[in-house]
Design a protein around this motif. Structure first.
Motif, PDB file in Angstrom:
ATOM      1  N   ASP A   1      -2.908   5.781   1.675  1.00  0.00           N
ATOM      2  CA  ASP A   1      -1.784   5.140   2.696  1.00  0.00           C
ATOM      3  C   ASP A   1      -2.453   5.941   4.099  1.00  0.00           C
ATOM      4  N   ALA A   2      -2.958   7.009   3.329  1.00  0.00           N
ATOM      5  CA  ALA A   2      -3.323   7.982   5.094  1.00  0.00           C
ATOM      6  C   ALA A   2      -5.173   6.758   5.236  1.00  0.00           C
ATOM      7  N   TYR A   3      -5.626   6.154   4.622  1.00  0.00           N
ATOM      8  CA  TYR A   3      -6.216   5.386   4.443  1.00  0.00           C
ATOM      9  C   TYR A   3      -6.184   4.205   5.600  1.00  0.00           C
ATOM     10  N   TYR A   4      -5.089   3.930   5.414  1.00  0.00           N
ATOM     11  CA  TYR A   4      -4.480   2.575   5.922  1.00  0.00           C
ATOM     12  C   TYR A   4      -3.866   2.896   7.232  1.00  0.00           C
ATOM     13  N   VAL A   5      -3.340   4.421   7.758  1.00  0.00           N
ATOM     14  CA  VAL A   5      -2.392   4.746   9.127  1.00  0.00           C
ATOM     15  C   VAL A   5      -4.138   5.392   9.846  1.00  0.00           C
ATOM     16  N   GLU A   6      -4.621   5.649   9.038  1.00  0.00           N
ATOM     17  CA  GLU A   6      -6.614   5.469   9.654  1.00  0.00           C
ATOM     18  C   GLU A   6      -6.750   3.957  10.665  1.00  0.00           C
ATOM     19  N   ALA A   7      -6.968   4.141   9.575  1.00  0.00           N
ATOM     20  CA  ALA A   7      -7.077   2.226  10.173  1.00  0.00           C
ATOM     21  C   ALA A   7      -6.115   1.268  11.363  1.00  0.00           C
ATOM     22  N   LYS A   8      -4.973   1.545  11.333  1.00  0.00           N
ATOM     23  CA  LYS A   8      -4.083   1.171  11.836  1.00  0.00           C
ATOM     24  C   LYS A   8      -4.673   2.236  13.499  1.00  0.00           C
ATOM     25  N   ARG A   9      -4.497   3.373  13.438  1.00  0.00           N
ATOM     26  CA  ARG A   9      -4.431   4.318  14.935  1.00  0.00           C
ATOM     27  C   ARG A   9      -6.081   3.915  15.208  1.00  0.00           C
ATOM     28  N   SER A  10      -6.950   3.347  14.922  1.00  0.00           N
ATOM     29  CA  SER A  10      -7.958   3.003  15.391  1.00  0.00           C
ATOM     30  C   SER A  10      -8.097   1.846  16.225  1.00  0.00           C
ATOM     31  N   THR A  11      -7.684   0.696  15.828  1.00  0.00           N
ATOM     32  CA  THR A  11      -6.902  -0.377  16.604  1.00  0.00           C
ATOM     33  C   THR A  11      -5.766   0.227  17.586  1.00  0.00           C
ATOM     34  N   VAL A  12      -5.288   0.921  17.827  1.00  0.00           N
ATOM     35  CA  VAL A  12      -4.408   1.689  19.319  1.00  0.00           C
ATOM     36  C   VAL A  12      -5.731   2.058  19.776  1.00  0.00           C
ATOM     37  N   SER A  13      -7.057   2.716  19.528  1.00  0.00           N
ATOM     38  CA  SER A  13      -7.130   3.192  20.174  1.00  0.00           C
ATOM     39  C   SER A  13      -8.402   2.566  20.839  1.00  0.00           C
ATOM     40  N   SER A  14      -8.415   1.275  20.269  1.00  0.00           N
ATOM     41  CA  SER A  14      -9.490   0.237  20.822  1.00  0.00           C
ATOM     42  C   SER A  14      -8.721  -0.709  21.703  1.00  0.00           C
ATOM     43  N   ILE A  15      -7.323  -0.582  21.708  1.00  0.00           N
ATOM     44  CA  ILE A  15      -5.985  -1.110  22.554  1.00  0.00           C
ATOM     45  C   ILE A  15      -6.047  -0.619  23.982  1.00  0.00           C
ATOM     46  N   ALA A  16      -5.962   0.988  24.129  1.00  0.00           N
ATOM     47  CA  ALA A  16      -6.083   1.116  24.945  1.00  0.00           C
ATOM     48  C   ALA A  16      -6.714   1.905  26.124  1.00  0.00           C
ATOM     49  N   GLN A  17      -7.644   0.824  26.755  1.00  0.00           N
ATOM     50  CA  GLN A  17      -8.596   0.270  28.077  1.00  0.00           C
ATOM     51  C   GLN A  17      -7.923   0.040  29.766  1.00  0.00           C
TER      52      GLN A  17
END
Length: 812
Positions: free
Chosen positions: A682-698
């Motif tokens: 679950d920790a790996y899954y949360v990390e993957a989700k947060r990486s997509t959020v950082s790529s969206i905030a441009q």
């Protein structure tokens, strides 16, 4: 008791005697049961060496007396040597006993002879005379023959000269006293009732010239007999018994055989009728005297009496020579024993403290030889019988004294040989390349040879000593020590093979368990089989030098297989520990979730299917838990089956239960591992989700135009202001130089370090500022809900939790 025999003249009796001797050969009967020689045939029933004949029963049959039942009588004669006893018997009963040559006056009858009375059923015993010069002081046979005659006959003729009446030794009164005394002890135990079991003593007084009447002679002899009887040492239960309870006395006289030959023959014929004519009042063979033994049992009966007489020690009265010899031989032996004990004392202490005395056998032989030599030198001049008997006693004493030394030497030699065997065996096993069987056999042979030689050296000749029992004990202890050493060496060999086995399977098992493929256990068990076969072959090669039996090899191989399996299981347990197995699950999940099929790391984008990839990777990883939980190969031929046995004697481990060793994880443990893995996933899954959020905030592109429009005046001010423009050129030149020199990385690192240090210093200052005393009121206000900073504090706490979550999820 038979018909009266006719009177025979002297010449006829002499002729019959000669013919009778001619009809026999050394007392062996000729054929012809009814021939005249039948009754004259004689037999020596006891020889002069005190041996009873075995020919009496056949002789009774040749005499025709074996089947007559009780219809027979036995008479014996007793008296001094050369008093005409044999002549008297020949005249009375027509027997053929040897008579003395009157010109030489020497012993004629030797031992005890028996002959059948001519024409009668009377067995006549002619006994060797007493007081003969041939035997001298040795009265042993005289006593035994007299006692035998007295106990086995019905009538015992006491033959004596008239001039011997009233004498003690001349009339054999001393001998009669000894015989009466022993007769009471041997045959007089049962109470006598006066009606049976008695013996008639017929005193025949020879050469009676008529001066002294028979009545006076009878009175003298009766008084002498009663006096002898009263002086006997009787058993307690026979103290009240009298002479008449056992013996009847009868008396008769005979004239001189030479001087009154006709009268002598007439008196003999008259006396003969008293033995043969039952109608006479003075008939001698009365029923009260009969022993009531059937004729076919007479031989056994008389042999039994002689055996009892022979074994009776009361008759073995020593002579004066024997008494002197006994006294002197005892003194000489005592001196020899004293010197012997003094010599042997020096070696007792070393043997008692456990030392092996070198040359002990030679010392003991020397001591014994010196003692016997001294005894032989001083004692051999005395009575030879006593000398030899005492010498045998001395030898027995010496041997009994030396025997503890010999036994102590054997025990000490046993201990020394066993200790040397252990030392030599251990030294032989210290080398790298050795044959246990050769070392063992060499040490054992050397040990047994040393013991045998030492025992043989200490063994004395002419003794019943033996070292066999001690040698057997030594061989048993040597075998026990050898078996223990062999077990120890086998244990060391198995331990070495086990260590090599562990080293050989370590890397293949690690590789197989790390990959976690479907045939993981097939690879592990295949490696296990190959390595185990090599280990067994190595053991069998080395075990040949241990002389191990098939049973021992089978037991050792079973132990080796079990310990090899336990070693494999220990390696598996090492690779499947909680930390290790969770690491393997995370690694497998990362490879499936964070890397694509080409092994390239994934950079998650908003349009990627993170949920599907996560679900697939998690399911694949969770399938590994059942695979790791039990040793179960895909190939059935690779399955291992070991018997469950008792504890291993080489390792002293607990009872071996093979089926339980196939299970790695229990069901409860598997569920726990799955739960812990899911949290990590679950920790790996949360990390993957947060990486997509950082790529969206441009930043939107139109913002760049706004920035240009709004910043145009500032830019122009910089360009047209010499000071600003100069500063801008300097910054650009510096940046160019840094890039060209490759100092971008170090400057970024330095800047990051400085910022980190500044951040830590600022945090320290803030913690000091917001310590407990200062934070009391704000915290109280926050608790009451009045502080406007409560949402801010909450946001900071949430931020810290997110940071911790990301830190845990990080692969670093």
């Amino acid at each position: 008791m038979g018909e009266p025999i006719p009177a025979l003249p002297s010449s006829s009796l002499s002729s019959a005697h000669v013919n009778g001797n001619a009809a026999t050969a050394n007392g062996v009967a000729l054929n012809g049961r009814d021939s005249p020689a039948e009754s004259s045939e004689r037999l020596q029933i006891v020889n002069d060496e005190k041996q009873f004949t075995q020919e009496l029963t056949p002789q009774l049959e040749r005499w025709g007396l074996r089947d007559v039942g009780f219809n027979y009588n036995i008479v014996a004669v007793f008296g001094s040597q050369s008093t005409g006893k044999s002549t008297l018997l020949n005249r009375l009963f027509g027997t053929t006993f040897d008579v003395m040559d009157e010109t030489q006056r020497q012993q004629t009858t030797k031992g005890i002879w028996m002959c059948r009375g001519k024409g009668t059923s009377i067995m006549v015993m002619d006994v060797e005379g007493t007081d003969g010069r041939e035997r001298g002081e040795d009265q042993d046979f005289e006593r035994k023959s007299a006692l035998f005659s007295l106990a086995s006959s019905e009538v015992m003729i006491v033959n004596l000269w008239e001039h011997q009446v009233g004498l003690y030794q001349g009339a054999n009164m001393g001998l009669l006293k000894t015989v009466f005394e022993v007769n009471l002890g041997l045959f007089g135990k049962k109470p006598q009732d006066g009606t049976s079991g008695r013996t008639l003593l017929l005193f025949v007084i020879r050469d009676h010239i008529g001066v002294t009447p028979l009545a006076n002679l009878q009175t003298t002899l009766t008084a002498d007999m009663n006096r002898i009887w009263d002086s006997l040492s009787k058993p307690a239960e026979l103290q009240d018994k009298h002479l008449s309870d056992y013996f009847d006395l009868a008396f008769t006289t005979l004239p001189h055989k030479i001087l009154a030959a006709d009268k002598f023959e007439a008196e003999v014929r008259q006396l003969r009728t008293r033995f043969t004519d039952k109608d006479r009042e003075d008939y001698l063979f009365k029923p009260v005297y009969h022993k009531r033994i059937p004729a076919d049992g007479v031989a056994f009966y008389m042999e039994n009496i002689w055996e009892q007489v022979q074994t009776n020690k009361d008759l073995d009265l020593p002579t004066q020579q024997e008494l002197l010899a006994q006294f002197r031989c005892d003194e000489i032996a005592s001196v020899a024993i004293a010197e012997f004990n003094e010599q042997s004392k020096s070696q007792r202490k070393p043997i008692e403290v456990g030392r092996v005395v070198e040359g002990l056998g030679g010392l003991m032989r020397n001591w014994k030889t010196q003692a016997l030599t001294r005894y032989d030198r001083d004692a051999s001049r005395y009575h030879q019988g006593v000398y030899k008997r005492k010498r045998a006693d001395l030898v027995a004493v010496l041997d009994s004294t030396l025997s503890p030394l010999f036994l102590g030497q054997l025990k000490n030699l046993h201990k020394a040989c066993l200790s040397a065997f252990k030392k030599e065996l251990l030294e032989g096993l210290r080398g790298e390349d050795y044959s246990f069987a050769d070392v063992m056999n060499k040490a054992r042979e050397k040990c047994e040879t040393r013991f045998t030689q030492g025992a043989q050296e200490a063994l004395l000749e002419d003794t019943d000593w033996t070292s066999e029992e001690e040698l057997v004990l030594l061989q048993e202890e040597v075998a026990n020590v050898g078996d223990q050493c062999r077990k120890d060496e086998t244990k060391k060999m198995v331990n070495l093979i086990e260590r090599n086995f562990k080293r050989q399977i370590s890397e293949p098992v690690d590789l197989a368990l790390n990959k976690a493929s479907a045939d993981m256990w097939d690879k592990v068990l295949s490696t296990f089989r190959e390595t185990l076969e090599k280990a067994e072959s190595n053991y069998l090669t080395k075990a040949r030098s241990f002389n191990c039996t098939e049973e021992e090899n089978e037991a050792a191989l079973a132990t080796l297989r079990k310990r090899a399996w336990l070693a494999l299981r220990a390696k598996v347990d090492e690779q499947t520990a909680d930390t290790a197995i969770l690491g393997k699950l995370r690694s497998h999940f990362e490879e499936s979730f964070r890397y694509d099929e080409h092994g390239v790391p994934r950079v998650w984008k908003p349009d990627d299917d993170i949920d599907g990839a996560f679900k697939k990777a998690k399911e694949e990883t969770l399938e590994l838990v059942p695979r790791y939980s039990k040793i179960a190969p895909l190939e059935p031929s690779l399955e291992i089956s070991l018997p469950s046995e008792s504890p291993d004697p080489l390792t002293s481990t607990d009872e071996f239960d093979f089926p339980s060793t196939l299970v790695i994880f229990s069901e409860t443990k598997s569920l726990d591992l799955i739960a812990r893995f899911r949290r990590d996933a679950d920790a790996y899954y949360v990390e993957a989700k947060r990486s997509t959020v950082s790529s969206i905030a441009q930043i939107p592109y139109w913002m760049y135009g706004v920035l240009v429009v709004l910043g145009w005046n500032e830019a122009m001010a910089v360009l047209f202001n010499p000071l600003y423009f100069t500063f801008l050129l300097i910054c650009l030149a510096t940046a160019y130089a840094i890039i060209q020199l490759g100092l971008t990385g170090p400057l970024l690192t330095l800047s990051r370090t400085i910022l980190t240090e500044m951040q830590s210093q600022a945090a320290a200052r803030l913690r000091e500022h917001f310590s407990e005393p200062v934070l009391t009121e704000p915290i109280r206000a926050a608790t009451n809900g009045t502080s406007p900073s409560t949402p801010r504090v909450k946001r900071e706490i949430d931020g810290a939790e997110d940071a911790e979550l990301f830190r845990r999820a990080s692969p670093m």
